[in-house]
Scaffold this active site. Structure first.
Site, mmCIF file in Angstrom:
data_model
loop_
_atom_site.group_PDB
_atom_site.id
_atom_site.type_symbol
_atom_site.label_atom_id
_atom_site.label_comp_id
_atom_site.label_asym_id
_atom_site.label_seq_id
_atom_site.Cartn_x
_atom_site.Cartn_y
_atom_site.Cartn_z
ATOM 1 C CG PHE A 146 49.704 58.660 52.249
ATOM 2 C CD1 PHE A 146 50.581 58.324 51.424
ATOM 3 C CD2 PHE A 146 48.573 57.755 52.501
ATOM 4 C CE1 PHE A 146 50.831 56.849 50.885
ATOM 5 C CE2 PHE A 146 48.707 56.395 51.779
ATOM 6 C CZ PHE A 146 49.550 56.158 51.071
ATOM 7 C CG HIS B 153 49.445 63.512 59.526
ATOM 8 N ND1 HIS B 153 48.028 63.175 59.664
ATOM 9 C CD2 HIS B 153 49.709 63.478 58.011
ATOM 10 C CE1 HIS B 153 47.549 63.070 58.263
ATOM 11 N NE2 HIS B 153 48.536 63.307 57.383
ATOM 12 C CG ASP C 238 48.923 67.747 49.574
ATOM 13 O OD1 ASP C 238 47.862 68.117 50.464
ATOM 14 O OD2 ASP C 238 49.046 66.865 49.357
ATOM 15 C CG ASP D 116 43.348 66.677 48.667
ATOM 16 O OD1 ASP D 116 43.944 66.213 47.474
ATOM 17 O OD2 ASP D 116 43.871 67.044 49.229
ATOM 18 C CG HIS E 23 44.105 62.724 45.594
ATOM 19 N ND1 HIS E 23 44.782 63.071 46.667
ATOM 20 C CD2 HIS E 23 44.221 61.295 45.337
ATOM 21 C CE1 HIS E 23 45.354 61.961 46.998
ATOM 22 N NE2 HIS E 23 45.224 60.697 46.114
ATOM 23 C CG HIS F 153 45.032 68.967 53.960
ATOM 24 N ND1 HIS F 153 43.893 68.106 53.528
ATOM 25 C CD2 HIS F 153 45.850 68.607 52.757
ATOM 26 C CE1 HIS F 153 43.951 67.528 52.335
ATOM 27 N NE2 HIS F 153 45.261 67.927 51.753
ATOM 28 C CG LEU F 154 44.413 75.558 57.426
ATOM 29 C CD1 LEU F 154 43.658 77.126 57.440
ATOM 30 C CD2 LEU F 154 45.760 75.658 57.551
ATOM 31 N NE ARG F 155 45.848 67.190 58.414
ATOM 32 C CZ ARG F 155 45.672 66.673 57.577
ATOM 33 N NH1 ARG F 155 44.531 66.310 56.701
ATOM 34 N NH2 ARG F 155 46.925 66.122 57.100
ATOM 35 C CG ASN G 294 41.067 65.877 53.812
ATOM 36 O OD1 ASN G 294 41.190 67.025 53.996
ATOM 37 N ND2 ASN G 294 41.908 64.989 53.623
#
Lengths: 311, 424
Positions: free
Chosen positions: B321, B307, B303, B150, B177, B60-62, B92
């Site tokens: 999470f 955050h 994964d 995911d 997922h 996840h690179l956001r 996501n």
């Protein structure tokens, strides 16, 4: 030598048997204070206690308030609706603000397991857990154990049954942790959804038939049973619960005369306990409330007032 | 023209079953056949492993939308520092990567700011809602390499069935997922002794296994691939093993925390041990390691889920999470699987990060064959090192591994022949 060096009480799971005994002995010394006409000692004079209740509670908050006043502390009550947590401030920020007001003790009631530990690690104030979700309610556990110990003079070897919604109960957990450390034999009783067999890994027995445990029990501790939204799939209804697990008059007659009947309150008359049984001579429900003040005085004194028994 | 000779390393190229001490030659961003005497640059790799650039298919690179947690620039620098030359990013984001426009935005941003290859995935369903299929045709044309919701899981089996069936037209693998919402509810940690002790809502193994079983049945029905992401439960390993033995096109991946840590870590209520799926029991760790060793589980990944500290530093049931992992995953797996447990050898570990993910997602990477892009990771398998989260190149520091010591790590990362990171 002192048995107590902690600034916080976040749970009974992390205490040693010696630490629990120290709190119980200290509570015994404090119990006399409440029986005097002048119900006050100067142990915490000049200290500020904040009752920070992010979940509603009347009896626990009041008990802490009375305990603090008997120790001469100043008390401020903050409840969830009044607090800025509603405005999106984090628990940490709110607590830092309380600390900036020089609160010496923060009594926290919160719906999140671990919330007391979370604050204890971040603040210099003493944090007393007054219930963190389904995790622990250590002062309730201590007052239950205090009441049993006062009646029997010991905990070791006693058969103690805890009946009801164990899965979601912080009262049950604190009782289990404390009682096992002091050598009691603990049996959890209730429907298999609320008292799963897995609990045996904690060192207790699990029973789904209350009639099996009545004859041998030295203590029956009944937990409040609820059948609200989040419990709907756990059991069919209160009627079936009463039939299977309620402490009816007929069941109470099978108890030993010495067996104590306990309940952390508030009781549902006619549900987990028959009304007459609740008022009967084996019931120590109101003594629990009285003992709660002494136990909370001991906890506040140990955490924030230094160690040692009051003179 | 620059011609580079990586000299005297142990060249491990699982795609070609190669494991020998040799020189590796690069020119023009590609691997080339040896040309002794022509080199303009020599990199000494004595006692160092020369591997194809590592690929992480679950990151996840956001970006877009959550650049306070991570950016494509910071996340790819962290990837490079972990030895990774390619990452596959999850959809996501905000907005969700369920349209060609968002995929194009990510690819442009990556072209301008990424230091490793960024491969995109598209959502299975619009807005990750589990209801309507995203436009796979335009996502495919925009360049996605797989489809996944995911972070969410398609609950409706008919929607999942049609997704897999429709994706087949484009040769896209659907990655899932695996989480049954009705069983998991508001669970935040493994349902077991520790969840009972801590009073935290349980996330039972069956919540994952139910969907793994569903995916096996659909993969079999449709004779199409489904990839199960971040397997955490021993039961899932058994299901996948049995299905693969029958030839079902099902695969599974493993994250390092699921073999390094157990649910007992939650005792301190530290949200850096909260991820989805959750840390489980020792018996799950044993089953997963066995599954990696016997070929049931064929992909390793991080994964990586950054955050911000203020988001994580809240009551544990309110915390999001996820943990970071790009910089620590190779070392964690190497230390446990190769060094301590000897469950697999180093060439197989490298395969799980190169040839296997390249095969699953049909990536033109993961090999040292002449003509392939010169994505190369140099690894020192004997180096003991300790991770300091404050030295992390990720914007976020939400790791459970601060202060952990492992044996083995990447020491230089090269993308298309250029060094993008090296251990100073």
């Amino acid at each position: 030598m002192t048995a107590w060096t902690r600034k916080d009480l976040t749970g009974l799971d992390e205490l040693t048997a010696e630490e629990i005994i120290f709190l119980l002995d200290t509570a015994r010394a404090f119990k006399g204070v409440g029986e005097r006409s002048l119900k006050k000692v100067p142990a915490l004079r000049g200290k500020t206690l904040v009752n920070f209740f992010v979940e509603p509670s009347t009896r626990t908050r009041t008990s802490f308030e009375v305990a603090a006043m008997r120790l001469s502390a100043d008390v401020v009550n903050i409840s969830a609706t009044a607090s800025s947590l509603q405005k999106g401030e984090t628990l940490k920020d709110t607590a830092l603000n309380l600390q900036a007001l020089h609160a010496d003790i923060i009594v926290l009631r919160h719906s999140s397991p671990g919330s007391s530990k979370f604050l204890a690690e971040r603040l210099d104030s003493s944090i007393i857990n007054a219930g963190d979700g389904a995790h622990e309610h250590p002062t309730q556990g201590l007052l239950d154990i205090f009441t049993i110990r006062e009646k029997f003079g010991k905990i070791e070897g006693l058969n103690i049954a805890i009946v009801g919604d164990i899965l979601f109960s912080r009262v049950a957990r604190s009782n289990i942790f404390g009682l096992l450390k002091l050598g009691a034999k603990v049996t959890l009783v209730g429907p298999s959804t609320l008292v799963p067999k897995r609990f045996e890994k904690l060192g207790v027995r699990v029973s789904h038939r209350i009639d099996e445990i009545l004859a041998e029990a030295d203590v029956v501790n009944l937990l409040r049973i609820q059948h609200e939204r989040q419990r709907k799939e756990y059991f069919p209804g209160l009627g079936e619960y009463v039939a299977l697990f309620g402490l009816t008059k007929a069941r109470a007659e099978k108890l030993k005369p010495s067996c104590l009947i306990m309940h952390p309150g508030p009781i549902n008359r006619g549900v987990e306990i028959d009304s007459e049984v609740a008022d009967g001579k084996q019931s120590v429900i109101l003594e629990q409330v009285t003992n709660g003040i002494a136990v909370r005085m001991a906890v506040l004194y140990a955490c924030a007032g230094g160690a040692g028994l009051p003179s | 023209m620059k011609i580079t000779r990586i000299a005297n390393g142990r060249v491990i190229d699982p795609a070609n079953q190669r494991d020998e001490v040799a020189d590796l030659w690069l020119a023009d961003g590609k691997i080339i056949a040896p040309q002794p005497g022509t080199e303009t640059e020599t990199i000494d790799a004595a006692n160092i492993v020369v591997a194809p650039g590592l690929i992480d298919i679950h990151v996840h690179l956001r970006e877009p939308g959550q650049s306070h947690k991570e950016t494509i620039a910071s996340g790819t620098r962290a990837a490079a520092a972990g030895g990774f030359t390619s990452v596959v990013v999850m959809p996501n984001t905000s907005p969700t990567a369920d349209s060609a426009a968002t995929i194009t935005w990510i690819k442009e941003k990556a072209a301008n700011s990424a230091c490793v290859n960024v491969f995109t995935t598209g959502a299975i369903t619009k807005g990750l809602k589990g209801e309507e299929l995203a436009p796979y045709g335009s996502l495919f044309n925009a360049g996605v390499v797989a489809l996944t919701d995911d972070g969410r899981c398609v609950q409706n089996h008919e929607v999942m069935r049609r997704a897999v069936e429709y994706a087949r037209m484009f040769g896209l693998t659907v990655m899932d997922h695996c989480q049954d919402y009705s069983l998991v509810g508001d669970g935040i940690m493994h349902e077991g002794e520790w969840s009972l002790r801590l009073g935290l809502p349980g996330w039972p193994r069956a919540g994952e296994e139910m969907i793994v079983a569903r995916n096996i049945l659909l993969a079999e029905l449709l004779d199409s691939p489904i990839h199960c992401q971040h397997i955490s439960s021993g039961g899932s390993v058994r299901l996948i093993r049995e299905a693969r033995a029958r030839g079902v096109k099902i695969s599974g991946e493993v994250c390092p925390h699921h073999i390094a840590l157990t649910d007992a870590e939650l005792a301190a209520f530290d949200s850096n041990f909260k991820m989805n799926p959750p840390l489980r029991a020792l018996e799950d760790i044993e089953a997963i390691i066995e599954g990696i060793a016997d070929g049931t589980l064929t992909i390793l990944c991080s994964d990586h889920a950054p955050h911000a500290a203020y988001e994580k530093e809240v009551e544990i049931d309110h915390a999001p999470f996820g943990i970071t992992g790009l910089e620590t995953q190779f070392a964690t797996f190497h230390d446990i699987l190769v060094h301590k447990r000897r469950a697999i050898d180093l060439p197989r570990l490298i395969a799980l990060y190169t040839s296997e993910p390249a095969k699953l997602l049909k990536l033109d990477r993961g090999t040292l064959s002449p003509g392939a892009p010169a994505d190369i990771t140099l690894i020192d398998p004997n180096l003991d090192w300790t991770f300091d989260k404050n030295a992390s190149l990720s914007i976020s520091k939400n790791t459970p591994f601060h202060g952990h010591t492992w044996r083995g790590r990447a020491v230089r990362t090269m993308v298309s022949g250029e060094t993008v990171w090296s251990l100073s």
